[in-house]
Design a protein around this motif. Structure first.
Motif, PDB file in Angstrom:
ATOM      1  N   LYS A1434       1.811  26.616  15.941  1.00 15.59           N
ATOM      2  CA  LYS A1434       2.582  25.394  15.740  1.00 15.59           C
ATOM      3  C   LYS A1434       1.851  24.433  14.793  1.00 15.59           C
ATOM      4  O   LYS A1434       2.510  23.669  14.081  1.00 15.59           O
ATOM      5  CB  LYS A1434       2.827  24.708  17.092  1.00 15.59           C
ATOM      6  CG  LYS A1434       3.721  25.512  18.029  1.00 15.59           C
ATOM      7  CD  LYS A1434       3.923  24.760  19.346  1.00 15.59           C
ATOM      8  CE  LYS A1434       4.818  25.539  20.311  1.00 15.59           C
ATOM      9  NZ  LYS A1434       4.989  24.827  21.599  1.00 15.59           N
ATOM     10  N   PHE A1524       9.031  27.930  16.312  1.00 15.82           N
ATOM     11  CA  PHE A1524       9.928  27.377  15.297  1.00 15.82           C
ATOM     12  C   PHE A1524      11.421  27.496  15.642  1.00 15.82           C
ATOM     13  O   PHE A1524      12.237  26.878  14.978  1.00 15.82           O
ATOM     14  CB  PHE A1524       9.671  28.079  13.950  1.00 15.82           C
ATOM     15  CG  PHE A1524       8.224  28.073  13.546  1.00 15.82           C
ATOM     16  CD1 PHE A1524       7.546  26.874  13.351  1.00 15.82           C
ATOM     17  CD2 PHE A1524       7.531  29.263  13.395  1.00 15.82           C
ATOM     18  CE1 PHE A1524       6.222  26.874  12.984  1.00 15.82           C
ATOM     19  CE2 PHE A1524       6.207  29.265  13.037  1.00 15.82           C
ATOM     20  CZ  PHE A1524       5.540  28.071  12.836  1.00 15.82           C
ATOM     21  N   GLU A1528      13.427  21.593  20.015  1.00 16.05           N
ATOM     22  CA  GLU A1528      12.625  20.423  19.646  1.00 16.05           C
ATOM     23  C   GLU A1528      12.176  20.493  18.183  1.00 16.05           C
ATOM     24  O   GLU A1528      12.207  19.501  17.448  1.00 16.05           O
ATOM     25  CB  GLU A1528      11.385  20.318  20.551  1.00 16.05           C
ATOM     26  CG  GLU A1528      11.711  20.039  22.004  1.00 16.05           C
ATOM     27  CD  GLU A1528      12.071  21.317  22.767  1.00 16.05           C
ATOM     28  OE1 GLU A1528      12.079  22.396  22.116  1.00 16.05           O
ATOM     29  OE2 GLU A1528      12.342  21.229  23.971  1.00 16.05           O
ATOM     30  N   TYR A1529      11.729  21.693  17.760  1.00 16.42           N
ATOM     31  CA  TYR A1529      11.242  21.814  16.379  1.00 16.42           C
ATOM     32  C   TYR A1529      12.384  21.627  15.388  1.00 16.42           C
ATOM     33  O   TYR A1529      12.239  20.959  14.365  1.00 16.42           O
ATOM     34  CB  TYR A1529      10.569  23.183  16.175  1.00 16.42           C
ATOM     35  CG  TYR A1529       9.977  23.338  14.787  1.00 16.42           C
ATOM     36  CD1 TYR A1529       8.691  22.890  14.513  1.00 16.42           C
ATOM     37  CD2 TYR A1529      10.718  23.907  13.755  1.00 16.42           C
ATOM     38  CE1 TYR A1529       8.151  23.016  13.239  1.00 16.42           C
ATOM     39  CE2 TYR A1529      10.186  24.029  12.471  1.00 16.42           C
ATOM     40  CZ  TYR A1529       8.900  23.578  12.233  1.00 16.42           C
ATOM     41  OH  TYR A1529       8.362  23.688  10.983  1.00 16.42           O
ATOM     42  N   SER A1532      13.289  17.992  15.174  1.00 12.66           N
ATOM     43  CA  SER A1532      12.266  17.157  14.537  1.00 12.66           C
ATOM     44  C   SER A1532      12.034  17.522  13.077  1.00 12.66           C
ATOM     45  O   SER A1532      11.441  16.759  12.335  1.00 12.66           O
ATOM     46  CB  SER A1532      10.944  17.261  15.307  1.00 12.66           C
ATOM     47  OG  SER A1532      10.505  18.611  15.310  1.00 12.66           O
ATOM     48  N   HIS A1533      12.481  18.714  12.634  1.00  6.45           N
ATOM     49  CA  HIS A1533      12.308  19.125  11.245  1.00  6.45           C
ATOM     50  C   HIS A1533      13.652  19.574  10.683  1.00  6.45           C
ATOM     51  O   HIS A1533      13.871  20.771  10.450  1.00  6.45           O
ATOM     52  CB  HIS A1533      11.295  20.277  11.119  1.00  6.45           C
ATOM     53  CG  HIS A1533       9.918  19.919  11.595  1.00  6.45           C
ATOM     54  ND1 HIS A1533       9.559  19.964  12.929  1.00  6.45           N
ATOM     55  CD2 HIS A1533       8.807  19.484  10.907  1.00  6.45           C
ATOM     56  CE1 HIS A1533       8.292  19.603  13.047  1.00  6.45           C
ATOM     57  NE2 HIS A1533       7.819  19.297  11.818  1.00  6.45           N
TER      58      HIS A1533
END
Length: 1961
Positions: A1434, A1524, A1528-1529, A1532-1533
């Motif tokens: 991560k 990934f 959440e990832y 957030s991205h």
């Protein structure tokens, strides 16, 4: 309280003192100390080796020695009063000690041991001298030995020759330069050519006679035999052997050792032999039985000979075996040695094959006393002396000999009534007149004491025996008269009684009745019959009988005439007391027969000289007695006889009898009136000289004038004593009249070498000997005037023959050496005439040797008498008369050409040295007044100018190295001291007379040139001397270089505006002076350069000339070893300070900086070129210097010179490719023209075309040897064009054939791909060209990181290897140390066209991968933000560094400096994408190789499959999902949506590849690995489950699977490497290992890789261990291709990273053993990218996004809208990417997804980048296929495959199971064309014109290539099962320009986030 010492001034340390007390002085044993003060048992002082450090030391530690104090007080100097030889020994041994150790270090073992023995010997001799118990003679002998050994050691060690006088060193200041020169020359000649000894001696030692048939005692007789004259030349050496063949008296060495003495040089020739005769003592016959009587006979046994020439080598013949020949015929015994010498030895038998005479022989040279000293062992135990026959070559007056030699020759005897011949034995006795036998006066030879009788050997049955035995009768003189020798003859019976029966006798008296002894010669004696011994008892009875048949002929006695028996002997007398000459006896007895006086005087000349000198005093008394008796009658005859005797003593044989005559004159001569007659007769002869036709007798008289004057003077003294000095004035008048006659005869001239000139020469040669006699009669000034008048009367030089000239100079020379000249009163009279004659001879350049000798003596005497008042006036005369002519003479003789190595050259050098010494002696004795008078004596400036030019030229000659031998340092220092003193005087004259309007360039230039070469002399470079030698020189002379440098500066400052005349001519000479490592000299001379710059700036507005000259001279001077780093700093600081206030400061600073930088590079170059330095350092330094000359200085000639130096270095290191590129630099400077070129370096004079052709061919040859054939082909084409243009078809044909051979080599020969390494050199200790710079180096063949690191540390042994890859800080840069930072880097090829083109063989591609490389890359992983212990991916980022070089590799060097660096950071997601792309590419490669059977076994594929599948099952790829794919990832991205989709696509693609790989694996797996394969299949399904893939659904669009080598049928249809910056994992194949095997490393950063390693090696490792970068067997923390990721470097702390030198031998050994590094993938995680700036976008938009369909469907039906998918191809995005990138560089090929493998985040935009991919977008319209695109793949009808395949599958998937089995299926119809995608425009497929911007601007790596997605079918194992597979869509048609968009809807591309740039250096 400390008190100054009065007497305790000097001492030697006898115990080491460590100086532990306050102010203590550390001392070592043997140090010498000077004591200043004392206090309570302590001394204060200093060690003489370091006088600057003073301290205290205990008095008990020092042994005091006597010393003399000079300059008492603060600067007092202590001189030890010990013997100068001791002082020299001590200092010399100290110097030797240091050099002796260096001999050991240099491994000169032989000299090391020899010197060690000599040092011990000198120490022992020194001990003897110090004890002081030696006698005077012994002390002298010891000193001679010491000095001989010191000279030998100095010569062997290359030290200076020491001038000595009577074994003591001389101070050059105490003697004249001429005397110093003579001493040096004497020692030099003695060293070079030892004097030949005139006397020689032969040492003989008999050891034994080796013979098998011994048993009797033997007599061995040695003698020397002259075969030319056929006679013996020495006495005999006689010794006895016992029955065993050994000496009978071994305890008495004199009995078996002898020294044959007084052999002349004429006797050391090949026809002089050592003869050995052996006589046995025993029975008559050697084989007879022992008879009862036991009578012993002397019988012949054998003979041996040896030429004395065999001993001339000087070596001792210790174990010489002489062959002994036995005499078969006894009648020839007397000449057996002659027959053996004449090689007639075939008639004799050897005594045995192993028999012989064992002897030791040695030839010794020198007089007997010298032999006794040098060979004491010869005389210590005793040795017999064997003389020559007769007198030696030189008869000494005290020699007493009275030896009569008798040779028993032969006899003629009758049978005497016998039927057989007699066995005759001769017995010889010496008897007196009374018949008594004289005891012990018969000597058989040395080695045996004399006996009373002699018995000859017996010849069996021989009536005419020949004995030839030599005997010596040493009878005293008083017993000679009346004595006679008797010979008795006996017959030896062979009967049992063995009686010896007398049958006759002979006799001979030793002295005749008139007093004469037995004359020399052969005598035939009468044999008188006698059978009874009683008849011989009364000699009176037979002495009246005749004894010789020669006498019988005269007497006519008939009674004995008829005798037939005779006996012959030969006699030879050697006596200093007895004479055989009757005339001599008659002269001595003149008073008894006065009437015989005239006859006796006339016969005196006929008497042998040895007879005269025997009775010299008696003869002289007789002559003067006759003169007194009747001077009128006999005066002339007595005078002639006296002249004869005087001249007889001139003979070398009787030369030693001169003292006998001198003693006679002083003590025994009594002729008080003889002077009148002697003067009268002498004057009569002198007056007749001019008239006489024959002057031989007159010349004899003139030769004897010395002793005639002695008799005259002594007679006059006796007369004066007797008469009280009467007739004194009359006597003086007679002498003056005599000398007046002499002057008259000397003044007469004669043409040529007539009798008169010969008489004049004879007189002059003996005239100086008369001076001492004249001084006994006259006042010294009166004698001087007489001599002056006599010498002045000589005729003019031009009218005299050469012989008379030489004799005249000889006379002058003897005059100067005489007592007359030593007196100052007479010297002032004689000096002008001496100088006058010398001047005339020198002016004519005649008799230079004699002139030089005379001048040397003149100056020696003037120096010796320097304290006398008359000497300054004498110097005035000599300066006026000699200085000018001496200068001219030296110039003349040094300008003559001489043949090197000839005798004339030696002669020339001798005379040159003499004249130089004379000049130096004269100049040294000149004072201020003399110089002032000299300069005032020149009437015009022209005369002064000529004189100065002349003397400056002579001084330059004197400074030449060849003027004196190299070890004459003492002489050179004296000469330099004289020169600098004279120059200081003359510089004033130069300033006063030749400045301003009288300026004379020539004389000033001569002055400066002299000063420069004076300073540069090797003998003045004190830095090269030993400390002790340097100290002595500085104490005596100071540093003469500094003195001369100050004088140069002073004279330069006086020049003013005339300085411009010497710019730039003097820049080079002055620069050479400043390079001398003397700080004071540099400080004085460097400011002159500022002055030159200033004046040049005034003249021309710049100082280009100064700069050019400085640069040119610096190169040549520094390459000779001159200059240092201190000089560079001093040059820079002094000149910068000087120009601070100048208006031209800026340009001056630039010049100084340029010159300083050049110095830095030249110093580095010189250091690197030293012997022992490695080639790499030499090459790097040469490249730096070469580039400096080209870029900064623009010096083409120097540039070309260094090109060839670099070329030679490359050839030596076998860097052929680099050598070719180097030579190409020179080639590029030339044109194809006919311009003529001069001869240069090794090139002859030729045209430019010819030289360029030669260079082309040499470069091609080196490219061929370096396997860089592609570069060679280019040159072949160029030169072929030239040949073609000139219609040179012959050479054109050869060149084409050469070009063809290079093509063949490309295809046929294997090439190794080198590794590349980045090296950082940090710290001030590195050479300038490396300091604080980083380079990329091209490794050697087979060289990997560890070997390269070791090589670099070997080249820089003091360097410290840095253990991390971080950029060092400023403290490292400025450290006084060396730091090396090394790690491997990955090359990024500049051109991608060849690498991406399908069908190009790997042999060709391999060249472009590693050649013409400008850019390199390496990666370093690190964590950013909080680290998740459960899943570290991560936060795992990668720092990617790109290095750009100043030149591409390969080039003129194997390494080039990094020009700039760029650093970017990759996010964890981009990192994961790149890892998967890399692994997928590796799998494809292995599967392809397995399909095409390129692998010898399947193990690499097995391991790779196992690693991927097992790792995925155990959580490898799932970690990416956890990191990934979580909500959440994604939230957030949001900008990473496309990348997440790409990651999922790669994961699913990997599953497809694995499924196909398992199918291939199943086909080829061996039986014993089937269980493993089954396990892999099971685990694969588990892996799909973990990925959430149960089945491949029909609507899912499969990702393409690309195999670079294609299917077995179409293996070359796909490009061989990935697109730029995508994963370039195409393996580099090595011939040494299996191709393309995965290489796992502990630096792998994914759990997947970690699991792979665990599965293969049997080990498991946590992710923490992975991230800590544990070292693999061939890697370090410095990332290299040896590690799993060659461009990844750990971000862990440096303490946790592995050392470059450490290796873990236990990890990954299994996979590493199979692979060569090129075949190992760069990393399981980080692939090697393609250069972004050179990226080729070669993927067209295809139908890869379409779903798989039924092949039976029509083409329009196949073109349906694809089912949306998060991992489908986005063709629209690809089209937009193409549009944004501009045109393509290479022909268009199907595009690939726009998503890049590693989109980097930059801080600043670098180039436009392709748009990002939307996971939900559909594909764009298809684009036109590439012109080079292969035909679409064929559909498979294999029953193993269910379903169908779309045309968008990779090259791997088009190979079905049937294809694997070798069956082919029919292919589909060609696809229809399709319109291009939106945004593509008309330039999409227009070729190269639109491609360049894409190459230049696209720096963002493109996504993984999708080239083959629309081409090949998918294997059944990867297809998605469907009840009704859809039809296969048709291949899209080529795009047309301007075609409208299809029905497909494309959305605008979302802008891609720009990469963030971290740093750019």
């Amino acid at each position: 309280m400390w008190m100054p010492t009065e007497h305790e001034k000097y001492g030697v340390v006898i115990a080491s003192f460590r100086g532990t007390v306050p102010f203590g002085l550390t001392l070592e044993i043997g140090d010498t100390v000077q004591i200043l003060e004392k206090c309570d048992g302590w001394y204060r002082g200093f060690a003489l080796k370091n006088p600057n450090i003073k301290g205290v030391f205990p008095a008990s530690y020092v042994h005091l020695k006597n010393a003399r104090v000079k300059n008492r007080g603060q600067f007092e100097m202590v001189v030890p009063t010990e013997d100068s030889v001791i002082t020299e020994m001590t200092s010399t041994l100290r110097d030797w000690g240091t050099l002796w150790k260096q001999l050991y270090v240099r491994n000169e073992g032989d000299l090391f041991h020899r010197l060690w023995h000599i040092m011990n010997e000198v120490l022992d001799l020194r001990r003897q001298v110090l004890v002081g118990h030696l006698t005077h003679d012994r002390m002298k002998d010891v000193k001679r030995h010491i000095t001989a050994r010191l000279d030998w050691g100095n010569e062997q060690l290359g030290l200076d020759l020491v001038p000595r006088k009577e074994y003591a060193m001389v101070d050059p200041e105490d003697i004249s330069v001429t005397e110093l020169y003579r001493l040096m020359e004497h020692r030099h000649r003695k060293k070079d050519a030892p004097a030949q000894a005139s006397s020689h001696h032969l040492f003989v030692q008999l050891k034994s006679l080796m013979c098998s048939n011994l048993g009797e005692e033997l007599e061995v007789i040695f003698s020397l035999f002259d075969s030319r004259e056929n006679r013996p030349i020495s006495e005999r050496f006689f010794l006895r052997l016992n029955r065993s063949g050994l000496p009978k008296a071994p305890d008495k060495p004199e009995r078996h050792c002898s020294l044959f003495v007084d052999l002349g040089s004429g006797e050391l020739r090949r026809d002089v032999y050592i003869t050995v005769h052996i006589i046995r003592i025993g029975r008559m016959g050697a084989g007879e039985k022992k008879n009862a009587c036991g009578v012993q006979y002397r019988r012949p046994f054998g003979c041996a000979v040896l030429s004395i020439a065999d001993l001339l080598t000087g070596e001792t013949k210790d174990d010489l075996i002489l062959k002994v020949y036995m005499c078969n015929t006894e009648s020839e015994w007397h000449q057996i040695h002659e027959n053996i010498i004449k090689k007639l030895n075939a008639r004799y038998n050897l005594t045995g094959s192993n028999a012989g005479l064992a002897v030791a022989l040695q030839l010794l040279h020198g007089d007997l006393e010298q032999i006794r000293r040098e060979y004491p062992s010869v005389f210590s135990h005793g040795v017999s002396i064997t003389r020559k026959l007769g007198f030696s070559n030189i008869i000494m007056p005290g020699e007493m000999r009275n030896d009569l030699y008798i040779t028993v020759e032969r006899g003629e005897f009758e049978k005497g009534g016998k039927s057989v011949a007699r066995n005759v034995e001769v017995t010889m006795l010496v008897l007196d007149s009374g018949g008594q036998t004289l005891k012990d006066f018969v000597s058989f030879g040395s080695g045996e004491p004399p006996a009373s009788e002699y018995r000859s050997f017996v010849l069996y049955h021989n009536n005419s025996p020949r004995w030839a035995e030599l005997l010596k009768l040493p009878i005293p003189v008083d017993q000679f008269r009346g004595a006679h020798v008797r010979f008795e003859f006996r017959h030896c019976s062979t009967k049992e009684k063995g009686e010896k029966k007398l049958f006759g006798f002979s006799f001979i008296p030793l002295m005749q009745e008139d007093g004469r002894t037995l004359p020399d010669g052969t005598h035939e004696l009468i044999v008188h019959k006698c059978e009874e011994n009683t008849n011989l008892q009364d000699p009176a009875r037979y002495l009246k009988l005749p004894f010789s048949k020669g006498l019988l002929l005269g007497t006519g006695t008939p009674a004995l005439k008829a005798t037939k028996e005779s006996f012959w002997i030969t006699s030879f007398l050697c006596s200093t007391k007895l004479t055989q000459n009757g005339d001599m006896l008659d002269l001595l007895k003149w008073r008894t027969h006065p009437d015989k006086i005239p006859g006796c005087l006339s016969k005196l000349k006929e008497i042998d000289g040895s007879e005269i000198v025997k009775f010299l005093q008696d003869t002289l008394d007789t002559l003067f007695g006759i003169l007194d008796e009747n001077s009128q009658k006999y005066g002339s005859k007595v005078f002639d006889s006296l002249v004869h005797i005087i001249n007889l003593l001139q003979d070398s044989k009787f030369h030693h009898f001169k003292p006998v005559m001198d003693t006679y004159i002083e003590s025994h001569f009594a002729g008080a009136l003889a002077y009148r007659d002697l003067i009268k007769v002498l004057k009569w002869y002198v007056d007749r000289i001019t008239e006489a036709e024959r002057q031989e007798h007159i010349q004899e008289v003139l030769k004897a004038q010395e002793y005639i004057f002695k008799y005259i003077v002594q007679s006059r003294r006796l007369f004066s004593l007797a008469t009280g000095g009467q007739h004194e004035e009359e006597f003086r008048c007679c002498i003056r009249e005599l000398l007046l006659s002499v002057r008259f005869f000397l003044s007469q001239e004669s043409k040529g070498a007539g009798p008169l000139s010969q008489s004049q020469a004879v007189f002059l040669s003996s005239f100086p000997a008369v001076y001492s006699e004249l001084l006994k009669l006259f006042d010294i000034r009166e004698v001087a005037n007489l001599v002056q008048d006599t010498l002045d009367s000589l005729p003019a030089l031009l009218h005299v023959d050469d012989t008379l000239q030489a004799v005249k100079l000889q006379c002058i020379g003897q005059t100067v050496e005489s007592q007359l000249y030593t007196n100052p009163d007479s010297r002032c009279i004689l000096l002008p005439v001496v100088l006058h004659h010398l001047h005339m001879h020198l002016r004519q350049q005649k008799d230079l040797v004699a002139c030089a000798r005379i001048l040397s003596n003149v100056f020696c005497l003037s120096k010796r008498n320097g304290a006398e008042k008359s000497v300054p006036e004498e110097i005035d005369v000599m300066v006026a008369s000699l200085l000018d002519i001496l200068l001219r003479t030296i110039l003349e003789i040094t300008s003559r050409p001489q043949a090197s190595g000839s005798a004339t050259r030696l002669h020339f050098q001798d005379v040159t040295g003499e004249f130089v010494a004379c000049l130096l002696s004269l100049l040294r004795q000149m004072t201020d007044r003399h110089y002032q008078q000299l300069l005032e004596s020149f009437s015009t400036k022209e005369e002064l100018r000529d004189f100065l030019l002349q003397i400056f030229t002579v001084f330059r000659i004197l400074i030449r190295p060849e003027m004196f031998p190299k070890d004459w340092t003492v002489m050179r220092l004296v000469a330099n001291n004289v020169i600098i003193t004279t120059v200081l005087y003359l510089s004033d004259a130069l300033r006063k007379n030749f400045l301003n309007e009288n300026f004379d360039y020539k004389i000033w230039d001569s002055y400066f040139y002299l000063a420069v070469i004076f300073i540069n002399q090797l003998c003045l470079q004190l830095e090269m001397f030993t400390p002790s030698k340097k100290k002595k020189v500085l104490e005596k002379y100071g540093d003469m270089r500094v003195t001369m440098g100050c004088e140069i500066f002073s004279m330069w400052q006086n020049l003013g505006e005339h300085k411009l005349h010497f710019i730039p001519a003097l820049i080079g000479p002055f620069l050479e002076v400043t390079l001398i490592p003397q700080p004071d000299l540099r400080n004085v001379m460097i400011p002159i350069f500022h002055d030159m710059m200033d004046w040049e700036q005034r003249r021309s507005g710049n100082f280009k000339q100064v700069e050019a000259k400085l640069i040119d001279k610096l190169d040549s001077l520094m390459s000779e070893g001159k200059g240092d780093e201190t000089y560079r700093e001093l040059f820079n600081s002094i000149l910068l300070k000087k120009i601070e206030r100048e208006t031209w400061r800026e340009s001056g600073v630039s010049l100084i900086a340029t010159v300083t930088r050049l110095m830095e590079r030249l110093l580095d170059y010189r250091d690197c070129m030293k012997v022992g330095e490695v080639d790499g350092k030499k090459i790097g330094c040469t490249v730096s210097l070469l580039n400096f000359y080209k870029t900064e200085l623009n010096k083409e000639e120097m540039y070309i010179r260094y090109i060839h130096k670099l070329y030679d270095l490359h050839l030596k290191a076998q860097n052929f490719t680099e050598a070719a590129y180097t030579l190409l630099l020179y080639d590029e400077l030339l044109e194809w023209s006919d311009r003529p070129l001069r001869e240069f370096l090794s090139y002859p004079m030729q045209t430019e075309w010819q030289r360029k052709e030669h260079l082309h061919l040499a470069v091609i040859q080196n490219f061929d040897r370096g396997k860089c054939w592609e570069s060679g082909i280019v040159l072949c084409r160029k030169i072929a064009e030239q040949y073609e243009s000139y219609y040179d078809y012959r050479n054109l044909s050869k060149m084409r054939m050469m070009e063809a051979s290079l093509y063949d080599k490309i295809m046929d020969q294997q090439r190794l791909e080198p590794e590349f390494f980045r090296v950082g050199f940090y710290g001030k200790k590195f050479p300038f060209f490396l300091r604080n710079k980083e380079f990329v180096c091209r490794g050697q063949d087979y060289e990997r990181l560890e070997a390269f690191q070791q090589r670099m540390l070997t080249e820089f042994p003091h360097a410290i290897a840095m253990q991390h890859a971080n950029q060092p800080d400023e403290t490292i840069f400025q450290a006084e140390a060396q730091y090396l930072q090394i790690y491997a880097v990955t090359p990024i090829p500049e051109s991608q066209e060849v690498l991406q083109r399908e069908g190009v063989p790997d042999n060709i591609k391999s060249f472009y991968k590693v050649n013409h490389i400008w850019k390199f890359r390496y990666d370093r992983p690190f964590h950013k933000g909080p680290k998740d212990k459960e899943n570290e991916f991560k936060s795992l980022w990668v720092e990617r560094t790109s290095l750009f070089l100043v030149q591409s590799l390969p080039g003129i060097s194997r390494w080039f400096e990094v020009d700039k660096r760029e650093v970017v950071e990759m996010t964890p997601l981009e990192n994961a994408i790149e890892v998967l792309e890399n692994k997928n590419q590796q799998l494809k490669t292995l599967i392809s190789q397995c399909q095409t059977r390129q692998m010898q076994n399947i193990n690499p594929l097995t391991m790779c499959l196992n690693g991927v599948i097992d790792a995925a099952v155990n959580g490898g790829v799932s970690r990416y999902q956890e990191a990934f794919f979580v909500k959440e990832y994604i939230l957030s991205h949001p900008e990473d949506g496309e990348k997440i989709a790409r990651l999922r696509e790669l994961m699913l693609e990997q599953a497809q590849i694995l499924e196909f790989g398992l199918a291939v694996h199943e086909k080829f797996v061996p039986q014993d690995m089937r269980p493993l394969h089954k396990k892999l299949v099971d685990q694969f399904f588990m892996m799909k489950s973990s990925l959430g893939i149960q089945e491949f659904s029909a609507f899912i669009q499969a990702s393409p699977v690309h195999f670079p080598n294609g299917s077995p049928r179409c293996r070359d249809s796909a490009p061989a490497s990935m697109s730029p910056d995508a994963s370039r994992v195409v393996p580099r194949r090595s011939q040494l290992s299996y191709p393309a095997v995965n290489r796992y490393s502990s630096s792998s950063l994914s759990s997947q890789a970690s699991a792979e390693v665990s599965n293969i090696t049997g080990q498991s490792e946590s992710s923490d261990e992975v991230f800590n970068m544990q070292p693999s067997p061939s890697t370090s923390s410095l990332s290299s291709t040896h590690s799993a990721s060659p461009n990844v470097t750990s971000s862990a702390p440096s303490s946790a990273r592995a050392s470059p030198l450490l290796s873990d031998k236990h990890k990954h050994s299994r996979e590493n053993a199979c692979l060569s590094p090129r075949e190992r993938p760069c990393s399981a995680i980080y692939p090697t990218p393609v250069e972004p700036s050179q990226r080729l976008l070669f993927n067209h938009i295809g139908d890869g996004a379409l779903p798989r369909s039924d092949p039976n469907l029509s083409a329009p039906d196949k073109a349906v809208n694809p089912t949306p998918s998060s991992w489908s191809l986005d063709s629209g995005k690809e089209a937009r990417s193409l549009a944004e990138s501009g045109r393509l560089l290479s022909p268009p090929v199907p595009p690939r997804p726009a998503l890049t493998a590693s989109p980097a985040r930059h801080t600043a935009p670098v180039s436009p980048s392709p748009a990002g991919r939307s996971p939900l977008k559909g594909p764009g319209p298809p684009s036109a296929p590439s012109p080079v695109e292969p035909a679409p793949g064929l559909l498979s009808h294999s029953p193993a495959l269910s379903g169908s395949c779309s045309s968008g599958i990779s090259s791997l998937s088009r190979c079905s199971a049937s294809e694997i089995s070798g069956f082919e299926a029919p292919g589909p119809e060609p696809p229809a064309p399709a319109p291009p995608g939106p945004g593509c425009g008309s330039g999409c497929g227009s070729g190269r014109a639109a491609e360049e911007p894409a190459r230049k601007d696209s720096r963002t790596p493109p996504p993984y290539s999708a080239l083959e997605r629309a081409r090949r079918p998918l294997p059944h194992s990867l297809s998605v099962p469907a009840p009704e597979p859809p039809a296969l869509p048709p291949k899209p048609l080529p795009a047309r320009p301007g075609a409208p968009d299809g029905a497909r809807r494309t959305e605008p591309a979302r802008p891609r986030p720009l990469p963030r740039k971290v740093s750019q250096l």
